[in-house]
Motif scaffolding. Structure first.
Motif, PDB file in Angstrom:
ATOM      1  N   HIS A  58     -21.575  -5.988   5.836  1.00 10.30           N
ATOM      2  CA  HIS A  58     -20.586  -5.915   7.149  1.00 10.30           C
ATOM      3  C   HIS A  58     -21.244  -5.558   8.479  1.00 10.30           C
ATOM      4  O   HIS A  58     -20.698  -4.840   9.232  1.00 10.30           O
ATOM      5  CB  HIS A  58     -19.556  -5.143   6.860  1.00 10.30           C
ATOM      6  CG  HIS A  58     -18.560  -5.507   5.681  1.00 10.30           C
ATOM      7  ND1 HIS A  58     -18.023  -6.681   5.493  1.00 10.30           N
ATOM      8  CD2 HIS A  58     -18.430  -4.790   4.494  1.00 10.30           C
ATOM      9  CE1 HIS A  58     -17.647  -6.399   4.181  1.00 10.30           C
ATOM     10  NE2 HIS A  58     -17.746  -5.448   3.659  1.00 10.30           N
ATOM     11  N   SER A  59     -22.668  -5.798   8.536  1.00  6.48           N
ATOM     12  CA  SER A  59     -23.291  -5.446   9.897  1.00  6.48           C
ATOM     13  C   SER A  59     -24.339  -6.283   9.905  1.00  6.48           C
ATOM     14  O   SER A  59     -25.446  -6.542   9.107  1.00  6.48           O
ATOM     15  CB  SER A  59     -23.912  -3.882   9.623  1.00  6.48           C
ATOM     16  OG  SER A  59     -24.958  -3.873  10.464  1.00  6.48           O
ATOM     17  N   PRO A  60     -24.476  -7.179  11.035  1.00  5.88           N
ATOM     18  CA  PRO A  60     -25.549  -7.884  11.232  1.00  5.88           C
ATOM     19  C   PRO A  60     -26.735  -7.091  11.431  1.00  5.88           C
ATOM     20  O   PRO A  60     -28.100  -7.940  11.356  1.00  5.88           O
ATOM     21  CB  PRO A  60     -25.185  -8.674  12.442  1.00  5.88           C
ATOM     22  CG  PRO A  60     -23.981  -7.694  13.245  1.00  5.88           C
ATOM     23  CD  PRO A  60     -23.411  -6.985  12.153  1.00  5.88           C
ATOM     24  N   TRP A  61     -26.742  -6.024  12.047  1.00  8.23           N
ATOM     25  CA  TRP A  61     -27.992  -5.272  12.130  1.00  8.23           C
ATOM     26  C   TRP A  61     -28.752  -5.100  10.977  1.00  8.23           C
ATOM     27  O   TRP A  61     -29.988  -5.033  10.684  1.00  8.23           O
ATOM     28  CB  TRP A  61     -27.722  -4.145  12.903  1.00  8.23           C
ATOM     29  CG  TRP A  61     -27.313  -4.275  14.214  1.00  8.23           C
ATOM     30  CD1 TRP A  61     -26.152  -3.891  14.849  1.00  8.23           C
ATOM     31  CD2 TRP A  61     -28.086  -4.524  15.588  1.00  8.23           C
ATOM     32  NE1 TRP A  61     -26.006  -4.346  16.086  1.00  8.23           N
ATOM     33  CE2 TRP A  61     -27.299  -4.622  16.712  1.00  8.23           C
ATOM     34  CE3 TRP A  61     -29.501  -5.039  15.611  1.00  8.23           C
ATOM     35  CZ2 TRP A  61     -27.808  -5.124  17.859  1.00  8.23           C
ATOM     36  CZ3 TRP A  61     -29.833  -5.054  16.853  1.00  8.23           C
ATOM     37  CH2 TRP A  61     -29.102  -5.480  17.981  1.00  8.23           C
ATOM     38  N   THR A 120     -19.147 -17.208   4.302  1.00  3.54           N
ATOM     39  CA  THR A 120     -19.063 -17.156   5.637  1.00  3.54           C
ATOM     40  C   THR A 120     -18.919 -15.598   5.997  1.00  3.54           C
ATOM     41  O   THR A 120     -18.261 -14.956   5.578  1.00  3.54           O
ATOM     42  CB  THR A 120     -17.897 -17.861   6.029  1.00  3.54           C
ATOM     43  OG1 THR A 120     -17.954 -19.147   5.456  1.00  3.54           O
ATOM     44  CG2 THR A 120     -17.733 -18.036   7.509  1.00  3.54           C
ATOM     45  N   ILE A 121     -19.697 -15.250   7.069  1.00  4.73           N
ATOM     46  CA  ILE A 121     -19.729 -13.749   7.726  1.00  4.73           C
ATOM     47  C   ILE A 121     -18.359 -14.042   8.757  1.00  4.73           C
ATOM     48  O   ILE A 121     -18.451 -14.721   9.510  1.00  4.73           O
ATOM     49  CB  ILE A 121     -21.040 -13.642   8.361  1.00  4.73           C
ATOM     50  CG1 ILE A 121     -22.235 -13.705   7.465  1.00  4.73           C
ATOM     51  CG2 ILE A 121     -21.002 -12.091   8.755  1.00  4.73           C
ATOM     52  CD1 ILE A 121     -23.591 -13.862   8.404  1.00  4.73           C
ATOM     53  N   GLU A 125     -18.357  -9.653  12.683  1.00  5.08           N
ATOM     54  CA  GLU A 125     -19.678  -8.834  11.683  1.00  5.08           C
ATOM     55  C   GLU A 125     -20.653  -9.883  12.357  1.00  5.08           C
ATOM     56  O   GLU A 125     -21.882  -9.750  11.413  1.00  5.08           O
ATOM     57  CB  GLU A 125     -19.388  -8.880  10.304  1.00  5.08           C
ATOM     58  CG  GLU A 125     -18.369  -7.833  10.034  1.00  5.08           C
ATOM     59  CD  GLU A 125     -17.810  -7.912   8.585  1.00  5.08           C
ATOM     60  OE1 GLU A 125     -18.593  -8.677   7.690  1.00  5.08           O
ATOM     61  OE2 GLU A 125     -16.948  -7.331   8.359  1.00  5.08           O
ATOM     62  N   ARG A 126     -20.780 -10.655  13.260  1.00  5.76           N
ATOM     63  CA  ARG A 126     -22.013 -11.453  13.675  1.00  5.76           C
ATOM     64  C   ARG A 126     -22.371 -11.037  15.079  1.00  5.76           C
ATOM     65  O   ARG A 126     -21.554 -10.560  15.666  1.00  5.76           O
ATOM     66  CB  ARG A 126     -21.616 -12.947  13.788  1.00  5.76           C
ATOM     67  CG  ARG A 126     -20.864 -13.622  12.508  1.00  5.76           C
ATOM     68  CD  ARG A 126     -21.124 -15.162  12.617  1.00  5.76           C
ATOM     69  NE  ARG A 126     -20.098 -15.744  13.477  1.00  5.76           N
ATOM     70  CZ  ARG A 126     -19.254 -16.362  13.305  1.00  5.76           C
ATOM     71  NH1 ARG A 126     -18.779 -16.318  12.096  1.00  5.76           N
ATOM     72  NH2 ARG A 126     -18.315 -16.935  13.990  1.00  5.76           N
ATOM     73  N   MET A 197     -25.916 -15.468  14.179  1.00  6.94           N
ATOM     74  CA  MET A 197     -25.630 -15.571  15.647  1.00  6.94           C
ATOM     75  C   MET A 197     -25.224 -17.008  15.736  1.00  6.94           C
ATOM     76  O   MET A 197     -24.213 -17.335  16.116  1.00  6.94           O
ATOM     77  CB  MET A 197     -26.711 -15.061  16.488  1.00  6.94           C
ATOM     78  CG  MET A 197     -25.851 -15.135  17.811  1.00  6.94           C
ATOM     79  SD  MET A 197     -27.302 -14.689  19.239  1.00  6.94           S
ATOM     80  CE  MET A 197     -27.965 -16.300  19.569  1.00  6.94           C
ATOM     81  N   LEU A 198     -26.179 -18.013  15.448  1.00  4.64           N
ATOM     82  CA  LEU A 198     -25.897 -19.231  15.940  1.00  4.64           C
ATOM     83  C   LEU A 198     -24.938 -20.096  14.952  1.00  4.64           C
ATOM     84  O   LEU A 198     -24.370 -21.252  15.294  1.00  4.64           O
ATOM     85  CB  LEU A 198     -27.194 -19.985  16.079  1.00  4.64           C
ATOM     86  CG  LEU A 198     -28.128 -19.485  17.189  1.00  4.64           C
ATOM     87  CD1 LEU A 198     -29.430 -20.399  17.275  1.00  4.64           C
ATOM     88  CD2 LEU A 198     -27.364 -19.669  18.531  1.00  4.64           C
ATOM     89  N   SER A 199     -24.591 -19.473  13.757  1.00  2.00           N
ATOM     90  CA  SER A 199     -23.845 -20.132  12.637  1.00  2.00           C
ATOM     91  C   SER A 199     -23.299 -18.774  12.130  1.00  2.00           C
ATOM     92  O   SER A 199     -23.419 -17.763  12.413  1.00  2.00           O
ATOM     93  CB  SER A 199     -24.260 -21.045  11.948  1.00  2.00           C
ATOM     94  OG  SER A 199     -25.321 -20.489  11.041  1.00  2.00           O
ATOM     95  N   SER A 200     -22.484 -18.897  11.034  1.00  2.00           N
ATOM     96  CA  SER A 200     -22.120 -17.917  10.306  1.00  2.00           C
ATOM     97  C   SER A 200     -22.230 -17.823   8.945  1.00  2.00           C
ATOM     98  O   SER A 200     -21.752 -17.107   7.947  1.00  2.00           O
ATOM     99  CB  SER A 200     -20.559 -18.082  10.405  1.00  2.00           C
ATOM    100  OG  SER A 200     -20.031 -19.267   9.864  1.00  2.00           O
ATOM    101  N   ALA A 201     -23.420 -18.506   8.628  1.00  2.81           N
ATOM    102  CA  ALA A 201     -23.690 -18.582   7.103  1.00  2.81           C
ATOM    103  C   ALA A 201     -25.091 -18.988   6.779  1.00  2.81           C
ATOM    104  O   ALA A 201     -25.751 -19.859   7.876  1.00  2.81           O
ATOM    105  CB  ALA A 201     -22.747 -19.314   6.098  1.00  2.81           C
TER     106      ALA A 201
END
Lengths: 293, 330
Positions: A58-61, A120-121, A125-126, A197-201
């Motif tokens: 649950h973290s994009p970082w 899918t994120i 969380e993105r 960022m540019l999509s979700s998966a």
């Protein structure tokens, strides 16, 4: 009018971000004398790792961190084969691309039972825009580091005149290793930008040739950071413009056939590489294996 | 004891009787296109049907995904050379490959989806995408407040043009002044697997004023849905029921019931009633439909639903002639 200009501008920045990451990764590696056509594979692995880690934790970082590590690991395989084991750099780079192409669906199958996409994120969380800013920060850091610091100089010498570097008592192989590994991390971050960022998966082969576009930008930019970034912006801009121009009536009553508009980015690539850049000189020792006398 | 014996006997009998029909020996090969079985759309629908056939008819299913467009022929031929009884090629890109391989193996049965191959051992499953697209176009126009809607196709090929033409006609039937923004993701088969680019396109359409976008772009469609989520606007799904992907934002989905069609094809091949030729699926036989479920019920008001149903009936009855790209271009 101002509105659409702003939209094209923001679209350009978004689209060129993964390209610039990958191009910077290529730049690191090639300035040290190691050709890197494995950018595509590095991006793909980064896209996959970034997506699954961002989704699971649950973290994009964290996803980004993991993507960088995965890029370093894959780049290590490449570095070992070309810097230590004398493998041909083009052949080994192609092998890395194919390895990524096959390995990612394989791991995805083990983890999720499917080969094509990751879960899918969720939207919160993105990334929203952080990578767009970071990539320019990285660009400036690399620009100054290469030009102004001793270790940046080592990298340049490893690519231009490895013997001189060796004579100065600096290990050429060590410098190249470092540069290739950092390059791997950067390219993988470019991939992770696509999926977080540019999509979700992650989607199968979602890099869709962006690694090679980045390579073209690098050559277009004459292996220098700022011009390379401009090249990435140009490619991003033609892409954004291409979307905007589809279905627009330029003359007569019928819109221009969509295929003609869609070749725009490729046409620009060919034109700039063929004529407009002038002479683009690669680092002198690019692609050459270094062995201590 | 006696009971156990009887039980064992009946199981053995059941097994042997299926063996007699050869059901679990009946091998079906499914060749998916590049989207892969988890594209949540076209291939997913095909796989659902074949999987259902495997569960219910107890046949032996093998699914493969083509890595690139040149792999179809090799995959199909290697299945035909082995002991596969029925080989299913999913997607218009396999047309030539099926044509070639089916001629080389006249005794094997083949199925092709979305394209016609005229051979006695090939069944072509065709869907009237234009009918369903007309219907979702009408739904888009009913929901649009801005008077602008969007269409994002994968590649500019006749099949997707058919979606586009139907969609636009349906929208214009509701609001003759509606503007339709149309974009395509790419020119190579990577177009079906490029969500970041599809998202960028959808963002531009939403920013350009569209408030509903119909995505007909395979696995790339998820990029359109992401843009819908970012912009809090509507999207329309395709092929499978995709309403669940972003609940409350996917207005409806234009469903191609590949699952039903492929299940039926498996069944007919298993029972020996397989016939070559073209089978058409449209609104009239529920091969094409729009999706209505708990995820979008709040988006489709009873009043809208009534209108949609009446359009649907009019198409089935032939009162509305939906333009068909295939027929326009001869």
């Amino acid at each position: 009018m101002i509105d659409s200009l702003l939209q094209i501008l923001s679209s350009t920045l978004r689209v060129s971000t993964p390209l610039l990451f990958a191009a910077l990764g290529g730049l690191m590696s090639e300035r040290s004398g190691v050709i890197n056509i494995a950018l595509e594979g590095l991006m793909l692995v980064g896209a996959f790792t970034g997506a699954i880690v961002a989704y699971s934790f649950h973290s994009p970082w964290l996803g980004w961190g993991a993507a960088a590590i995965s890029g370093v690991l894959l780049a290590a395989i490449y570095a070992a084969s070309v810097i230590n084991w004398k493998a041909d750099q083009i052949v080994a780079g192609t092998a890395i691309n194919m390895l990524a192409l096959g390995m990612v669906p394989f791991i995805s199958k083990i983890l999720y039972g499917v080969t094509g996409t990751s879960p899918t994120i969720p939207a919160d969380e993105r990334f929203i825009f952080a990578p767009i800013i970071l990539v320019w920060v990285f660009l400036l850091i690399i620009h100054f580091w290469l030009g102004r610091t001793p270790s940046g100089l080592w990298v340049r010498f490893a690519g231009e005149h490895p013997k001189a570097l060796d004579a100065a008592g600096i290990g050429v192989k060590k410098v190249r290793w470092g540069a290739v590994l950092m390059g791997g991390a950067l390219a993988a971050l470019g991939g992770a930008t696509l999926s977080t960022m540019l999509s979700s998966a992650y989607a199968r082969n979602m890099t869709a040739g962006r690694g090679f576009m980045a390579l073209a930008a690098l050559i277009f930019g004459k292996w220098r950071p700022i011009p390379t970034a401009m090249a990435c912006l140009l490619f991003g801009f033609t892409e954004a413009l291409q979307i905007r121009l589809q279905g627009v009536v330029l003359w007569g009553t019928e819109p221009v056939p969509v295929q003609f508009i869609q070749i725009l980015p490729y046409l620009v690539t060919v034109l700039v590489l063929a004529g407009l850049v002038g002479h683009s000189r690669p680092p002198k020792a690019l692609g050459l294996f270094f062995e201590k006398d | 004891m006696k009971f156990t014996k009887f039980f064992a006997f009946s199981i053995a009998f059941a097994l042997s009787s299926t063996n007699a029909r050869g059901a679990d020996e009946f091998k079906v090969g499914l060749v998916l296109d590049r989207g892969g079985r988890d594209d949540k759309s076209f291939n997913a629908a095909a796989f659902r049907g074949a999987n259902q056939a495997q569960m219910q008819l107890h046949l032996n299913l093998k699914t493969v995904e083509a890595a690139d467009d040149n792999a179809y022929e090799t995959l199909l031929r290697s299945m035909a050379q082995k002991d596969f009884d029925l080989i299913i090629g999913v997607g218009v890109a396999q047309q030539e490959a099926i044509k070639k391989v089916s001629a080389q193996f006249p005794k094997k049965h083949f199925v092709i989806v979305d394209a016609e191959v005229k051979a006695p051992n090939v069944k072509s499953l065709m869907f009237k995408e234009h009918e369903g697209s007309y219907l979702v176009g009408a739904i888009a126009a009913m929901s649009s407040k801005s008077g602008k809607i969007g269409f994002v196709g994968g590649m500019s090929i006749p099949l997707i043009k058919r979606f586009e033409l139907g969609y636009e006609a349906g929208a214009k039937s509701v609001n003759p002044n509606i503007a339709v923004l149309k974009n395509y993701v790419g020119m190579t088969s990577e177009a079906w697997n490029n969500p970041p680019k599809a998202k960028e396109i959808a963002m531009q359409q939403y920013q350009g004023g569209a408030d509903v976008i119909f995505a007909a772009a395979g696995a790339s469609s998820s990029g359109v849905f992401d843009a819908a989520e970012d912009k809090k606007k509507y999207a329309i799904g395709v092929d499978s029921n995709q309403n669940w992907i972003k609940p409350g934002l996917i207005l409806t989905s234009m469903m191609k019931r590949l699952d039903v069609a492929i299940f039926q094809a498996c069944q007919s091949a298993l029972t020996g009633s397989f016939k070559g030729g073209t089978e058409n699926f449209g609104l009239s036989n529920n091969g094409i439909d729009y999706a209505l479920d708990e995820f979008n019920e709040k988006l489709i008001s009873p009043d809208m639903k009534k209108k949609i149903e009446s359009i649907k009936e009019a198409i089935i009855a032939g009162k509305i002639k939906v333009p068909d790209y295939y027929k326009q271009k001869g």
